[in-house]
Write a protein that holds these residues in place. Structure first.
Motif, PDB file in Angstrom:
ATOM      1  N   LYS A 194       0.765  -1.101  -0.059  1.00 30.15           N
ATOM      2  CA  LYS A 194       0.244   0.150  -0.022  1.00 30.15           C
ATOM      3  C   LYS A 194       0.853   1.270  -0.095  1.00 30.15           C
ATOM      4  O   LYS A 194       1.931   1.244   0.694  1.00 30.15           O
ATOM      5  N   LEU A 195       0.228   2.277  -0.617  1.00 29.31           N
ATOM      6  CA  LEU A 195       0.906   3.558  -0.770  1.00 29.31           C
ATOM      7  C   LEU A 195       0.765   4.290   0.779  1.00 29.31           C
ATOM      8  O   LEU A 195       1.525   5.157   1.244  1.00 29.31           O
ATOM      9  N   SER A 196      -0.362   3.838   1.448  1.00 31.23           N
ATOM     10  CA  SER A 196      -0.681   4.620   2.987  1.00 31.23           C
ATOM     11  C   SER A 196      -1.560   3.826   3.665  1.00 31.23           C
ATOM     12  O   SER A 196      -2.055   2.596   3.078  1.00 31.23           O
ATOM     13  N   GLU A 197      -2.387   4.289   4.718  1.00 33.52           N
ATOM     14  CA  GLU A 197      -3.171   3.677   5.432  1.00 33.52           C
ATOM     15  C   GLU A 197      -4.369   3.134   4.623  1.00 33.52           C
ATOM     16  O   GLU A 197      -5.235   2.281   5.009  1.00 33.52           O
ATOM     17  N   ASN A 198      -4.707   3.850   3.633  1.00 31.14           N
ATOM     18  CA  ASN A 198      -5.806   3.918   2.880  1.00 31.14           C
ATOM     19  C   ASN A 198      -5.649   2.987   1.683  1.00 31.14           C
ATOM     20  O   ASN A 198      -5.120   3.389   0.693  1.00 31.14           O
ATOM     21  N   GLU A 199      -5.935   1.533   1.836  1.00 30.00           N
ATOM     22  CA  GLU A 199      -5.653   0.610   0.903  1.00 30.00           C
ATOM     23  C   GLU A 199      -6.540   0.790  -0.443  1.00 30.00           C
ATOM     24  O   GLU A 199      -5.888   0.046  -1.374  1.00 30.00           O
ATOM     25  N   GLN A 200      -7.387   1.599  -0.437  1.00 29.83           N
ATOM     26  CA  GLN A 200      -8.186   1.687  -1.778  1.00 29.83           C
ATOM     27  C   GLN A 200      -7.358   2.536  -2.574  1.00 29.83           C
ATOM     28  O   GLN A 200      -7.556   2.528  -3.896  1.00 29.83           O
ATOM     29  N   ILE A 201      -6.367   3.304  -2.386  1.00 28.12           N
ATOM     30  CA  ILE A 201      -5.573   4.184  -3.285  1.00 28.12           C
ATOM     31  C   ILE A 201      -4.598   3.156  -3.930  1.00 28.12           C
ATOM     32  O   ILE A 201      -3.722   2.559  -3.557  1.00 28.12           O
ATOM     33  N   PRO A 202      -4.786   3.266  -5.402  1.00 25.84           N
ATOM     34  CA  PRO A 202      -3.902   2.077  -6.199  1.00 25.84           C
ATOM     35  C   PRO A 202      -2.581   2.758  -6.376  1.00 25.84           C
ATOM     36  O   PRO A 202      -2.289   4.162  -6.012  1.00 25.84           O
ATOM     37  N   ILE A 203      -1.601   1.950  -6.814  1.00 25.60           N
ATOM     38  CA  ILE A 203      -0.315   2.880  -7.160  1.00 25.60           C
ATOM     39  C   ILE A 203      -0.375   3.415  -8.458  1.00 25.60           C
ATOM     40  O   ILE A 203       0.791   4.172  -8.743  1.00 25.60           O
ATOM     41  N   ASP A 204      -1.237   3.182  -9.372  1.00 26.67           N
ATOM     42  CA  ASP A 204      -1.261   3.710 -10.708  1.00 26.67           C
ATOM     43  C   ASP A 204      -2.804   3.723 -10.990  1.00 26.67           C
ATOM     44  O   ASP A 204      -3.504   2.700 -10.895  1.00 26.67           O
ATOM     45  N   ILE A 205      -3.234   4.717 -11.899  1.00 25.68           N
ATOM     46  CA  ILE A 205      -4.506   4.761 -12.557  1.00 25.68           C
ATOM     47  C   ILE A 205      -4.041   5.131 -14.005  1.00 25.68           C
ATOM     48  O   ILE A 205      -3.426   5.994 -14.417  1.00 25.68           O
TER      49      ILE A 205
END
Length: 188
Positions: A108-119
């Motif tokens: 994960k990028l952060s605690e928010n697992e919903q944020i992808p590494i790319d879109i």
């Protein structure tokens, strides 16, 4: 789903503010589309999809699958189903369906697992087998890790083979664009 995707995109741009212009097509699409159309496979203005890169830590390799219709090696991924609450849920389901893997961990990028590494936004050309016109995929891409290369059982309707490749081969494939630099930063 629309509000959730707008929030994910907003949070994503906090990590990657330099991508504001790159993400403008997706932002316009989300703002102008009805919620039910965003994941509709028959929406040929485009629709949201999700996938995940699988990295085998011990061997330093990435899994790619040969897609019969697209005639190229890709990471596991696909269309969002009506019952799914997020692109992350879709990415995990697609990995399980396409590879048989059920034990993997998200990087994960952060605690928010919903944020992808790319879109990524890319045009899908006309699909002869399914008679589908060209359309855009708005692809939410995540990164997952396994300890070592596991046994794979590919889904044979859409896929014909797979291989494990190193970061250099991934980097030399024009389909992956800027994501390789992001992956390198996360894996270091």
């Amino acid at each position: 789903m629309k509000n959730k995707l707008l929030k994910i995109l907003d949070d994503y741009l906090l990590f990657f503010p330099e991508e504001k212009e790159r993400q403008s097509r997706l932002l316009n699409y989300l703002e102008e589309s009805k919620d039910k159309n965003i994941i509709d496979w028959n929406n040929f203005n485009g629709h949201v999809v999700a996938g995940g890169f699988i990295y085998a830590k011990e061997e330093h390799k990435f899994l790619v699958l040969f897609h019969k219709d697209l005639k190229m090696f890709l990471y596991p991924g696909g269309h969002v189903n009506d019952n799914e609450k997020s692109p992350l849920q879709t990415a995990k389901r697609e990995i399980i369906e396409e590879t048989g893997l059920n034990r993997f961990e998200q990087l994960k990028l952060s605690e928010n697992e919903q944020i992808p590494i790319d879109i990524d936004t890319h045009l899908i050309e006309y699909n002869e087998r399914l008679n589908l016109p060209a359309h855009y995929h708005f692809d939410f891409r995540y990164l997952f890790i396994v300890d070592r290369i596991p046994k794979i059982k590919i889904e044979e309707e859409e896929l014909s083979s797979y291989k494990w490749i190193d970061i250099n081969e991934l980097e030399n494939d024009l389909n992956y664009g800027k994501i390789v630099n992001k992956i390198k930063k996360i894996l270091v």
